[in-house]
Scaffold this motif. Structure first.
Motif, PDB file in Angstrom:
ATOM      1  N   ARG A   1       0.701  -1.101   0.029  1.00 29.74           N
ATOM      2  CA  ARG A   1      -0.136   0.372  -0.008  1.00 29.74           C
ATOM      3  C   ARG A   1       0.924   1.116  -0.108  1.00 29.74           C
ATOM      4  O   ARG A   1       1.476   1.069   0.664  1.00 29.74           O
ATOM      5  CB  ARG A   1      -1.003   0.143   1.033  1.00 29.74           C
ATOM      6  CG  ARG A   1      -1.983   1.644   1.232  1.00 29.74           C
ATOM      7  CD  ARG A   1      -2.451   1.306   2.361  1.00 29.74           C
ATOM      8  NE  ARG A   1      -4.166  -0.059   1.944  1.00 29.74           N
ATOM      9  CZ  ARG A   1      -4.728   0.095   2.277  1.00 29.74           C
ATOM     10  NH1 ARG A   1      -5.421   0.020   3.615  1.00 29.74           N
ATOM     11  NH2 ARG A   1      -6.082  -0.560   2.137  1.00 29.74           N
ATOM     12  N   ARG A   2       0.397   2.668  -1.201  1.00 32.43           N
ATOM     13  CA  ARG A   2       1.778   2.938  -0.798  1.00 32.43           C
ATOM     14  C   ARG A   2       1.169   4.577  -0.798  1.00 32.43           C
ATOM     15  O   ARG A   2      -0.534   4.716  -1.702  1.00 32.43           O
ATOM     16  CB  ARG A   2       2.439   3.449  -2.333  1.00 32.43           C
ATOM     17  CG  ARG A   2       2.690   2.523  -2.862  1.00 32.43           C
ATOM     18  CD  ARG A   2       3.679   2.149  -4.239  1.00 32.43           C
ATOM     19  NE  ARG A   2       4.646   1.501  -4.279  1.00 32.43           N
ATOM     20  CZ  ARG A   2       5.479   1.174  -4.785  1.00 32.43           C
ATOM     21  NH1 ARG A   2       4.975   2.360  -6.654  1.00 32.43           N
ATOM     22  NH2 ARG A   2       7.028  -0.118  -5.458  1.00 32.43           N
ATOM     23  N   PRO A   3       0.480   5.773  -0.161  1.00 28.42           N
ATOM     24  CA  PRO A   3      -0.117   6.718   0.304  1.00 28.42           C
ATOM     25  C   PRO A   3      -0.543   7.110  -1.700  1.00 28.42           C
ATOM     26  O   PRO A   3       1.227   7.230  -2.269  1.00 28.42           O
ATOM     27  CB  PRO A   3       0.647   7.534   0.594  1.00 28.42           C
ATOM     28  CG  PRO A   3       1.447   6.543   1.252  1.00 28.42           C
ATOM     29  CD  PRO A   3       1.607   5.383   0.884  1.00 28.42           C
ATOM     30  N   LEU A   4      -1.581   7.744  -1.222  1.00 24.43           N
ATOM     31  CA  LEU A   4      -1.582   8.465  -3.410  1.00 24.43           C
ATOM     32  C   LEU A   4      -0.157   9.502  -3.638  1.00 24.43           C
ATOM     33  O   LEU A   4       0.117  10.264  -4.383  1.00 24.43           O
ATOM     34  CB  LEU A   4      -2.770   9.533  -3.315  1.00 24.43           C
ATOM     35  CG  LEU A   4      -3.403   9.929  -4.778  1.00 24.43           C
ATOM     36  CD1 LEU A   4      -3.507   8.693  -5.543  1.00 24.43           C
ATOM     37  CD2 LEU A   4      -5.037   9.979  -4.677  1.00 24.43           C
ATOM     38  N   LEU A   5      -0.471  10.925  -2.616  1.00 26.10           N
ATOM     39  CA  LEU A   5       0.374  12.000  -2.108  1.00 26.10           C
ATOM     40  C   LEU A   5       0.975  12.088  -0.640  1.00 26.10           C
ATOM     41  O   LEU A   5       0.451  11.474   0.606  1.00 26.10           O
ATOM     42  CB  LEU A   5      -0.769  13.305  -2.893  1.00 26.10           C
ATOM     43  CG  LEU A   5      -0.709  13.222  -3.804  1.00 26.10           C
ATOM     44  CD1 LEU A   5      -1.446  14.468  -4.094  1.00 26.10           C
ATOM     45  CD2 LEU A   5       0.583  12.878  -5.190  1.00 26.10           C
ATOM     46  N   PRO A   6       2.537  12.274  -0.663  1.00 26.56           N
ATOM     47  CA  PRO A   6       2.868  11.919   0.695  1.00 26.56           C
ATOM     48  C   PRO A   6       2.139  13.912   1.557  1.00 26.56           C
ATOM     49  O   PRO A   6       1.373  14.522   0.978  1.00 26.56           O
ATOM     50  CB  PRO A   6       4.470  12.655   0.503  1.00 26.56           C
ATOM     51  CG  PRO A   6       4.231  12.998  -0.826  1.00 26.56           C
ATOM     52  CD  PRO A   6       2.958  12.412  -1.799  1.00 26.56           C
TER      53      PRO A   6
END
Length: 722
Positions: free
Chosen positions: A674-679
């Motif tokens: 899982r990777r955040p869409l934007l920091p």
């Protein structure tokens, strides 16, 4: 095979209702600004939505997938009908060839399911349903069944499958078979009354022209004896009348003559050319005539015994006033019924199953011709039971009448008045009339029953069997077969003491019942008998009852004609037994010396051979629903291919037919990231940028409004004087 897949997921930092409220507030502010005509409303609305989206925590979920192999289910039918000519070889060749072709396919697994024999027939549809249910639909590439198509559970066939279903049909196009069909057969029938069996002879498959329209020999036997042969047509319903000759199991065997091999192609099998039907013979009513020579204490014993049995029709006469009695009372003043001797002993004597003479004295009531007719009645299959008292030793004894030659003993003229306890002889411990009577004395004569007080002394006939003895070891109960009939003699009239409980009493009713039913030839009381108790399935317990010291071995003839010997072990006096498991359903012939019996196990004919010609009709609905094919193995084993879903899964190649499976390309997730869409800082920059853009937009609009208004006042300065 590895593949990646991404999906958008949300992990909100605040409850969803807060996020939704913030988004709604942003839209509300933007709408208000639009209504007031303020510039920058769109940027301010986007900034509010961006803030709400940031709080929702959007992230990309990236999964790693690994490809899964396809599954092909191969159903191998090994039921009994698959052993018919050429089918086993065709099945072996097809299974081997398909197994190799499936093994050569990349990323393909084989699931082999074998269907064997079952008491309910070939349960192929059940096996297919279970095999398919055990595999994921996404991986099932095809189902192939190698069978003759004769299944007995079509209701269990799945309505559809996610992959093609193919049937490789064993057998040959020229196969044909003739079978015997039992349409209706009774389970019970009345003795000496007609029952009916409905049947027909049916041809299946490609019947040779030489066999069409010809009659067939039908052979019928009851209990393995007296075979009768009839010529009957093929394909027409027939009604077979049959009269049961005895009580108990009557095994009716019906068989067809096999077609002449010279008339064309042989039929597939003769296993369905015969049938064995068990019909239990029962008596409608037992008709008993009881004649008491005089009133006495034991008379009611006989009456109560026979009246208590609902299956017995009893006619009872007691001679109260014999012809030699002279008391001076006129006949027309007597309230007595005249003894209908002519009607009973001449006209209707054959209507009775048993005649009992209870302390009967010969006083001229029955003429000699009537006694001669009773002798004829016994030798033709009737039964006589004599319960004697002191009259046995007098000149009025039945032994001195024309009935004497069939009685089992001769009186000596002596009456023994000493009390005695009845004892069983060695023959009595074996004979079914007296064997196993409750509370019987042991071998030493100790214990047992209450005493009797009187008996007549007799000399037994050498051909008779002495089952019980009384005072001084003299015969008390004597049994004898006379021609087709039977005679029993009880040399004492004291059996009623047991019923009254004198000195503990004894099994009065049970013993008298057995004597009466043995006299009437009830099967369970035969001295020489071979019994078969089928406990369930193919397990049988054989019991050989005999008056001899040994029995066996038992010779068993199987349905296929093979024989085997089964040793019998002693299970009690006069009883030998053995447990045995039959290898298959069918008709078995049993023999021990001169004693023969026929035993039917399983259905009238094995279900596997009811329909023997190979056919794909029962499996066609599933084949058509999945786009599969029915291919005859007599044309060769088809090639196996792979095709895309929706395309034809069968066809004709250059050399032979081909069938196809459909690769499924199924996969499973092996990893998840899982990777955040934007920091977070990017969200802040985005929101700030939107807000700044909105503010700048409003500022530029204000400057434009100022330049387009009235000119400003001039600046104050010095003025020129005049």
């Amino acid at each position: 095979m590895i593949a990646d897949a991404a999906a958008l997921r949300f992990d909100p930092f605040l409850p969803w209702w807060v996020v939704i409220a913030l988004a709604g507030l942003a839209l509300l502010v933007a709408g208000f600004a639009l209504w007031r005509g303020l510039r920058g409303w769109a940027w301010r609305g986007l900034a509010g939505l961006a803030a709400a989206l940031a709080l929702a925590g959007p992230a990309l979920e990236i999964g790693s997938r690994a490809g899964l192999s396809d599954i092909v289910v191969l159903v191998d039918d090994r039921s009994a009908s698959q052993n018919l000519p050429e089918r086993a070889g065709q099945t072996d060749a097809a299974i081997d060839a398909l197994s190799r072709q499936i093994a050569d396919l990349p990323d393909t697994e084989l699931r082999r399911v074998t269907v064997g024999d079952d008491p309910d027939g070939t349960l192929l549809a059940t096996a297919i349903a279970r095999a398919v249910a055990a595999e994921p639909d996404a991986r099932l590439a095809g189902v192939i069944a190698v069978t003759d198509g004769q299944i007995h559970d079509p209701a269990m066939l799945p309505a559809a499958l996610p992959a093609p279903f193919h049937v490789l049909l064993t057998g040959r196009p020229q196969d044909w078979d003739r079978r015997l069909v039992i349409e209706e057969a009774p389970a019970f029938g009345l003795i000496d009354q007609q029952v009916q069996i409905r049947l027909r002879i049916e041809d299946q498959g490609a019947v040779p022209p030489a066999m069409q329209g010809r009659s067939v020999n039908l052979r019928i036997t009851v209990d393995g004896e007296d075979e009768q042969v009839f010529a009957v047509p093929v394909g027409q319903p027939l009604t077979l009348p049959l009269t049961l000759a005895h009580a108990g199991q009557n095994v009716v065997q019906i068989a067809l003559d096999a077609p002449d091999p010279g008339d064309g192609e042989d039929e597939l099998t003769d296993r369905n050319n015969s049938a064995a039907i068990s019909i239990n013979g029962v008596r409608d009513r037992l008709r008993v005539l009881l004649v008491s020579g005089e009133p006495h204490a034991g008379e009611r014993t006989w009456r109560n015994l026979l009246k208590s049995d609902a299956a017995v029709d009893l006619i009872h006469f007691t001679i109260l006033r014999p012809p030699d009695k002279s008391d001076g009372v006129p006949v027309n003043e007597l309230s007595l019924i005249a003894f209908p001797t002519r009607e009973l002993f001449l006209q209707r004597i054959d209507d009775f199953d048993l005649i009992i003479f209870d302390r009967y004295r010969v006083r001229g009531i029955l003429p000699p011709d009537y006694f001669q007719n009773i002798v004829r009645y016994v030798r033709d299959g009737g039964a006589i039971l004599v319960a004697a008292g002191p009259e046995m030793a007098s000149v009025e004894s039945l032994n001195l009448s024309p009935l004497g030659p069939v009685l089992p003993a001769r009186p000596t003229g002596r009456i023994i008045d000493d009390p005695f306890t009845p004892q069983l002889t060695q023959d009595g411990r074996r004979h079914p009339v007296t064997a196993g009577l409750p509370d019987a004395p042991d071998d030493e004569g100790e214990g047992g029953w209450g005493r009797w007080l009187r008996m007549a002394e007799v000399d037994p006939d050498p051909a008779a069997q002495v089952a019980m003895t009384g005072a001084e070891g003299k015969p008390l109960l004597i049994l004898k077969r006379e021609g087709e009939g039977r005679v029993a003699l009880l040399t004492s009239d004291q059996v009623w003491l047991w019923g009254r409980g004198f000195e503990g009493g004894g099994p009065q009713l049970e013993m008298l019942r057995r004597i009466a039913h043995w006299s009437m030839k009830e099967p369970e009381l035969e001295e020489e008998a071979l019994l078969a108790d089928v406990s369930g399935g193919m397990d049988v317990r054989f019991t050989r009852r005999t008056m001899q010291d040994s029995a066996g071995p038992l010779v068993i003839t199987r349905p296929d004609g093979e024989t085997e010997e089964l040793a019998l072990t002693q299970a009690g006096p006069g009883r030998f037994a053995a447990d045995w498991t039959a290898p298959e359903p069918g008709l078995y012939r049993l023999q021990d010396g001169d004693l023969r019996r026929v035993l039917a196990l399983g259905p009238a004919a094995p279900r596997e051979f009811e329909q023997t010609v190979a056919s794909g009709e029962a499996l066609s609905p599933l084949v058509e629903a999945t786009g599969g094919a029915v291919v005859r193995l007599s044309d060769g084993v088809p090639d196996l291919r792979t095709v895309s879903a929706g395309r034809s899964a069968h066809g004709r190649g250059v050399a032979r037919d081909w069938i196809a499976i459909t690769p499924r390309e199924a996969a499973t997730v092996t990893g998840l990231e899982r990777r955040p869409l934007l920091p977070g800082w990017a969200w802040l920059v985005l929101i700030a940028g939107l807000i700044l853009t909105g503010w700048l937009s409003e500022g530029r609009a204000g400057r434009r409004n100022t330049g387009s208004g009235a000119p400003p006042n001039p600046a104050p300065g010095p003025q020129a004087g005049g």
